[in-house]
Scaffold this motif. Structure first.
Motif, mmCIF file in Angstrom:
data_model
loop_
_atom_site.group_PDB
_atom_site.id
_atom_site.type_symbol
_atom_site.label_atom_id
_atom_site.label_comp_id
_atom_site.label_asym_id
_atom_site.label_seq_id
_atom_site.Cartn_x
_atom_site.Cartn_y
_atom_site.Cartn_z
ATOM 1 N N ASP A 423 5.757 -0.443 -21.116
ATOM 2 C CA ASP A 423 5.771 -0.060 -22.536
ATOM 3 C C ASP A 423 7.182 -0.062 -23.113
ATOM 4 O O ASP A 423 7.551 0.803 -23.919
ATOM 5 C CB ASP A 423 5.134 1.321 -22.738
ATOM 6 N N GLY A 424 7.999 -1.001 -22.663
ATOM 7 C CA GLY A 424 9.358 -1.100 -23.179
ATOM 8 C C GLY A 424 10.328 -0.142 -22.539
ATOM 9 O O GLY A 424 11.519 -0.155 -22.865
ATOM 10 N N ASN A 425 9.855 0.680 -21.627
ATOM 11 C CA ASN A 425 10.711 1.642 -20.932
ATOM 12 C C ASN A 425 10.795 1.280 -19.452
ATOM 13 O O ASN A 425 9.872 0.694 -18.876
ATOM 14 C CB ASN A 425 10.167 3.068 -21.078
ATOM 15 N N HIS A 495 -2.989 8.636 -25.640
ATOM 16 C CA HIS A 495 -2.493 7.502 -24.847
ATOM 17 C C HIS A 495 -3.045 6.155 -25.298
ATOM 18 O O HIS A 495 -2.893 5.150 -24.603
ATOM 19 C CB HIS A 495 -2.832 7.702 -23.358
ATOM 20 N N THR A 496 -3.685 6.164 -26.440
ATOM 21 C CA THR A 496 -4.245 4.895 -26.934
ATOM 22 C C THR A 496 -3.158 3.836 -27.092
ATOM 23 O O THR A 496 -3.308 2.684 -26.640
ATOM 24 C CB THR A 496 -4.954 5.113 -28.278
ATOM 25 N N LYS A 497 -2.056 4.184 -27.714
ATOM 26 C CA LYS A 497 -0.992 3.217 -27.961
ATOM 27 C C LYS A 497 -0.423 2.663 -26.656
ATOM 28 O O LYS A 497 -0.168 1.455 -26.527
ATOM 29 C CB LYS A 497 0.116 3.877 -28.780
ATOM 30 N N GLN A 498 -0.262 3.538 -25.686
ATOM 31 C CA GLN A 498 0.280 3.104 -24.396
ATOM 32 C C GLN A 498 -0.674 2.138 -23.699
ATOM 33 O O GLN A 498 -0.259 1.106 -23.142
ATOM 34 C CB GLN A 498 0.526 4.328 -23.513
ATOM 35 N N LEU A 499 -1.968 2.461 -23.740
ATOM 36 C CA LEU A 499 -2.957 1.583 -23.114
ATOM 37 C C LEU A 499 -3.013 0.224 -23.808
ATOM 38 O O LEU A 499 -3.044 -0.834 -23.161
ATOM 39 C CB LEU A 499 -4.344 2.242 -23.151
ATOM 40 N N ILE A 500 -3.020 0.269 -25.121
ATOM 41 C CA ILE A 500 -3.143 -0.977 -25.890
ATOM 42 C C ILE A 500 -1.933 -1.876 -25.658
ATOM 43 O O ILE A 500 -2.062 -3.085 -25.423
ATOM 44 C CB ILE A 500 -3.316 -0.660 -27.389
#
Length: 649
Positions: A423-425, A495-500
């Motif tokens: 996730d960019g991290n 956590h929707t954004k992380q999953l997507i």
């Protein structure tokens, strides 16, 4: 199971080498150029084709030249000599007849017979002169080869001898004829009869000699004519047989070479194509390795392809194994084992990064006792000091010596640090260390390949590590339903954004399964809420056991569940839904002295295949769930666009 274990279980490939071959097999391999490079194979094939073309051309040229030679023998020597011999015989016989008339000394017939006799002698000279001229200088009207063949065909020592003999006899006949004519004139007195008789006998003897020489020559010419005709027949017969033999041998060799081409090229290439199809479908069978039947480029390609299949198979098995590992520590240990056993990378360290506390620690191999780090200890308390964590890019001392100031420089050691991005991290760093020369360049030629393979395994691990870290975080949070132990609706919201982002970055699908127990309200009404809670717990366990550890099961509310299938291929979600439905239907729940069996209805959708909105995809799955209930329950229904009649979401 590591790649090495997978290799042990797989069938060994079929190799064909010079060792263990019979003498016949070695000879065959040499004659068919099996182990030569492809370019040299076809150069030799071209040379062989030219050889057989030259052989056929040689047979053709030889047969035509021999026929040409025989033809010129017949046309320019035998026929002219035969015609000349027949003409000379005719003149000699006529001369003999004229001689009888001259002998009678009849004044009326004498003059005509004498003139006829002289004409016959003259004609014989003319025929012999023409034959002598043709014998000495044959016509030069063709090519150089044709003229040479014509000259050979015209060469006839026996004919030359005949010409010399017949011309000498003709001279004697002419001289004897003069003597006869002188002594047989009607004015000569009878006293000259004795001289006339001697001249006449001499002329008769000369004519007889000439006839004998000419008849013998004519017989020789007839024999030569018959021999020449038979020679032409033999040349044609032998040339036909030779041509057929050359064609037969060339055809057999061509068939053998084509068959070998099919075996050496088509079969390995077909096997490679089949294996590629297997790679695309994920159904890899190591027992179907490409047979290595030569030591040329095709053999090298087969060897490298088999190695590639081993790598792909090993990576596939590796990912399946780590998906089933229960913790991150097991995954790190598994990755370290791959580095050591499969890739032969003995120097490495795997760091885990805690983004919230800005700390990082060596998780494998762990720092125990006096074990020294290869980086400054400040990175452990401030991960921002690590260049790989800070930039999110690979850091290689082989590209730029001394690029990272936190790496403790050691003579003969270079490093490559690979960040684990999620996730960019940066969630971790893998540091690989390889031998280096005094200038900092790679010392081992195999290092680039080892580095590439290591990067591939790391990339294969990222999605699983990400899912495991996420699950570990969730386990430590309060996002768990207390009754079933499943994640609750809050987990999905947070956590929707992380999953997507993870799924979109990997270009995969999320299978969305909205599940609802059939007639659940009747259980509460009939058996009480405790029975309902027990059914919910048992159903939750069935759902968790049916899907992968990397998949996420959520209690969405009441008797409704949401299953998130991460990184699935299009169509796989429906297969899992049917598997869940069958498992729930078979589950028996003991309630006192009763055994309950429930069924479940499932609506299936896929994100982002069905829609670019994640929550809209969940709604679509819910619509499919209602369709399953309307159609009789205890079934899984895949959402289609015809089910949504409400316009934009």
């Amino acid at each position: 199971m590591t790649k090495a274990h997978a290799k042990d279980l797989a069938a060994e490939p079929t190799h064909t080498t010079a060792d263990g071959l019979s003498m016949f097999q070695r000879l065959r391999r040499q004659l068919t150029f099996v182990d030569l490079p492809i370019r040299r194979k076809f150069l030799l094939f071209a040379a062989g084709a030219l050889f057989w073309f030259a052989s056929m051309a040689s047979v053709t040229v030889f047969s035509l030249t021999a026929t040409h030679y025989k033809y010129h023998q017949i046309a320019e020597r035998i026929i002219p000599h035969g015609q000349a011999a027949n003409a000379v015989l005719a003149h000699l016989r006529s001369l003999d007849a004229d001689l009888r008339l001259i002998l009678e000394a009849n004044p009326t017939a004498y003059i005509g017979a004498a003139q006829s006799a002289r004409d016959h002698v003259k004609a014989i000279r003319t025929v012999n002169a023409a034959l002598s001229l043709q014998q000495g200088a044959p016509a030069q009207t063709g090519t150089l080869v044709e003229n040479f063949v014509r000259l050979l065909a015209a060469t006839d020592p026996a004919g030359v001898q005949y010409l010399h003999s017949i011309m000498a006899v003709t001279d004697r006949i002419d001289h004897a004829l003069d003597g006869v004519l002188t002594t047989t004139m009607p004015t000569i007195k009878a006293s000259a009869s004795q001289a006339r008789t001697g001249s006449f006998n001499q002329l008769k003897a000369q004519i007889a000699e000439a006839i004998g020489i000419t008849e013998q020559h004519a017989r020789r010419i007839e024999e030569e004519y018959a021999a020449a005709n038979d020679g032409i027949y033999q040349v044609i017969r032998h040339s036909v047989h030779a041509t057929l033999a050359v064609l037969l041998v060339a055809s057999l060799l061509l068939i053998c070479f084509v068959r070998w081409i099919i075996v050496a090229f088509q079969q390995p290439i077909s096997a490679i194509i089949q294996q590629i199809d297997s790679l695309q479908t994920g159904d890899i069978d190591l027992a179907k390795k490409v047979s290595i039947k030569s030591q040329d480029e095709i053999g090298t390609l087969s060897t490298k392809f088999n190695a590639l299949v081993d790598n792909v198979y090993g990576m596939t098995i590796y990912k399946k194994v780590i998906e089933e590992d229960s913790s991150l520590d097991e995954i790190y240990h598994r990755l370290g084992t791959v580095f050591e056993d499969d890739l032969e990378i003995g120097e490495y360290t795997i760091y885990e990064v805690n983004a919230q506390s800005k700390e990082m620690h060596a998780c494998y191999p762990p720092l125990i006792g006096d074990t020294q780090m290869h980086c400054g200890p400040e990175i452990l308390t401030d991960c921002g000091q690590c260049r790989a964590v800070k930039t999110g890019h690979n850091v290689s001392s082989f590209e730029y010596p001394g690029i990272c100031r936190r790496f403790i420089q050691e003579e003969g050691i270079g490093h490559v640090c690979i960040p684990l991005m999620a996730d960019g991290n940066t969630s971790g760093v893998v540091q690989l260390r390889f031998p280096a020369d005094p200038q900092g360049a790679m010392l081992d030629d195999e290092t680039p390949q080892k580095l590439f393979n290591a990067s591939t395994y790391i990339n294969q691990s990222l999605s699983v590590i990400e899912a495991k870290r996420l699950m570990q975080t969730l386990r430590d949070s309060a996002m768990v339903d207390p009754l079933t132990g499943l994640y609750n609706r809050r987990f999905l919201q947070d956590h929707t954004k992380q999953l997507i982002s993870g799924v979109l970055r990997r270009q995969k699908q999320i299978g969305l399964l909205v599940c609802d127990l059939d007639y659940f309200k009747q259980v509460n009404d009939t058996h009480g809420h405790d029975a309902g809670d027990l059914i919910l717990k048992e159903t939750s366990q069935v759902l968790k056991k049916t899907v992968r550890d990397s998949d996420i099961v959520i209690r969405f509310g009441g008797e409704e569940f949401l299953v998130l299938l991460l990184d699935v291929a299009p169509g796989d979600a429906m297969l899992v839904a049917e598997k869940i439905r069958a498992a729930v239907e078979k589950t028996q729940i003991t309630l006192g002295d009763k055994v309950l069996q429930k069924t479940i209805s499932i609506g299936v959708a896929e994100y982002p295949d069905d829609t670019e909105g994640f929550w809209q995809a969940i709604k679509y799955a819910d619509v499919a769930l209602y369709r399953a209930k309307d159609e009789g329950r205890n079934r899984a229904v895949r959402f289609t666009t015809e089910m949504w009649q409400h316009g934009d979401f």
